[in-house]
Design a protein around this motif. Sequence first.
Motif, mmCIF file in Angstrom:
data_model
loop_
_atom_site.group_PDB
_atom_site.id
_atom_site.type_symbol
_atom_site.label_atom_id
_atom_site.label_comp_id
_atom_site.label_asym_id
_atom_site.label_seq_id
_atom_site.Cartn_x
_atom_site.Cartn_y
_atom_site.Cartn_z
ATOM 1 N N ALA A 139 -7.409 -0.984 0.903
ATOM 2 C CA ALA A 139 -6.406 -1.213 -0.148
ATOM 3 C C ALA A 139 -6.594 -2.541 -0.596
ATOM 4 O O ALA A 139 -6.533 -2.795 -1.658
ATOM 5 N N HIS A 168 -1.526 2.928 -6.910
ATOM 6 C CA HIS A 168 -2.836 3.169 -6.024
ATOM 7 C C HIS A 168 -2.188 3.764 -4.480
ATOM 8 O O HIS A 168 -1.248 3.425 -4.257
ATOM 9 N N ARG A 169 -3.513 4.560 -3.964
ATOM 10 C CA ARG A 169 -3.027 5.344 -2.807
ATOM 11 C C ARG A 169 -4.193 5.249 -2.102
ATOM 12 O O ARG A 169 -5.359 5.506 -2.430
ATOM 13 N N VAL A 170 -4.041 5.076 -0.756
ATOM 14 C CA VAL A 170 -5.255 5.128 0.376
ATOM 15 C C VAL A 170 -5.024 6.477 1.051
ATOM 16 O O VAL A 170 -4.096 6.575 1.867
ATOM 17 N N PRO A 217 0.824 -1.270 0.149
ATOM 18 C CA PRO A 217 0.014 -0.227 -0.075
ATOM 19 C C PRO A 217 0.712 1.312 -0.230
ATOM 20 O O PRO A 217 1.875 1.365 0.450
ATOM 21 N N ALA A 249 -7.605 3.470 -4.217
ATOM 22 C CA ALA A 249 -7.253 2.765 -3.476
ATOM 23 C C ALA A 249 -6.854 1.349 -4.083
ATOM 24 O O ALA A 249 -7.081 1.217 -5.156
#
Length: 275
Positions: free
Chosen positions: A243, A222-224, A25, A209
């Motif tokens: 994620a 991707h990023r949360v 993540p 996400a």
Amino acid sequence: MPLPVLLFLAFVAWVLTAEPPAGFPILEYHMVTENPRPGAEKYVVSPADFAEQLDYLAAEGYTTITPQDYARARKGKQTLPEKPIILSFDDGYEDNHRVILPMLEERGMKAVFYVVTNDIGLPGYMTWNNLFDMERRGMEIGSHTANHIPLTTLPPEKQREELRLSKLMLEWKGLKTIYSFSYPTGAYDAGIVAMLAEEDYLTAVTGEAGLNNVETNPYLLHRVNIPPPHFGLTEFRLRLMKADIAARLDVRLAQLPDGVRMGIETLRAKLRGDE
């Protein structure tokens, strides 16, 4: 039980039973401070909550890396740790140097800080000396454009200007070559992604996400988002779980017929503001 509820539960079960791809993540932060400015509260994590989150990641065996570490690993020039994670901070607020940097160093962690170049030195933002100090102490500096305007709202020539000028300014001032980018408000399209490669960026993070690995498009990482928690560490754990669930959803979508999958992707793009 009503049919819509049964269908929803079946959909959830279908997603959760997917085998998620191996990956790591990326967490999205903005500010860590006890005294947020009015209107910024939804972007602020308190120092106490942040410390608890960092300690949780350490206890769970995560090792922090930077986007440049990831880019080198993609080219076979570096091996990633067993359980990597990227901590990212958008906008370049002054607490990034004053509060966050010491907390990371105390735990032997590193992170990437995406700065808006025309905000550097303004009240409430990091100075050039802060950025040089961050870099000397093992942090990565990335670009968040020159003016923090959603790129999809600009004509192509202005998009390129935002990408190019922010990178050049950071490098002309004496920082190391800027390879990493964060899309303002998470807005992008295929043309912007192509421009990043043309302007010699190696990675870019979205606001979507999911998990990342060497097969992930490096310009669509991707990023949360990590907002101020209302339920302490439990909420933070749920964010990490988000994620994983998003990665499982992508696996399931890839199994759908082309027409159905393309329709869903078009809807997601519209919701994201790409179209």
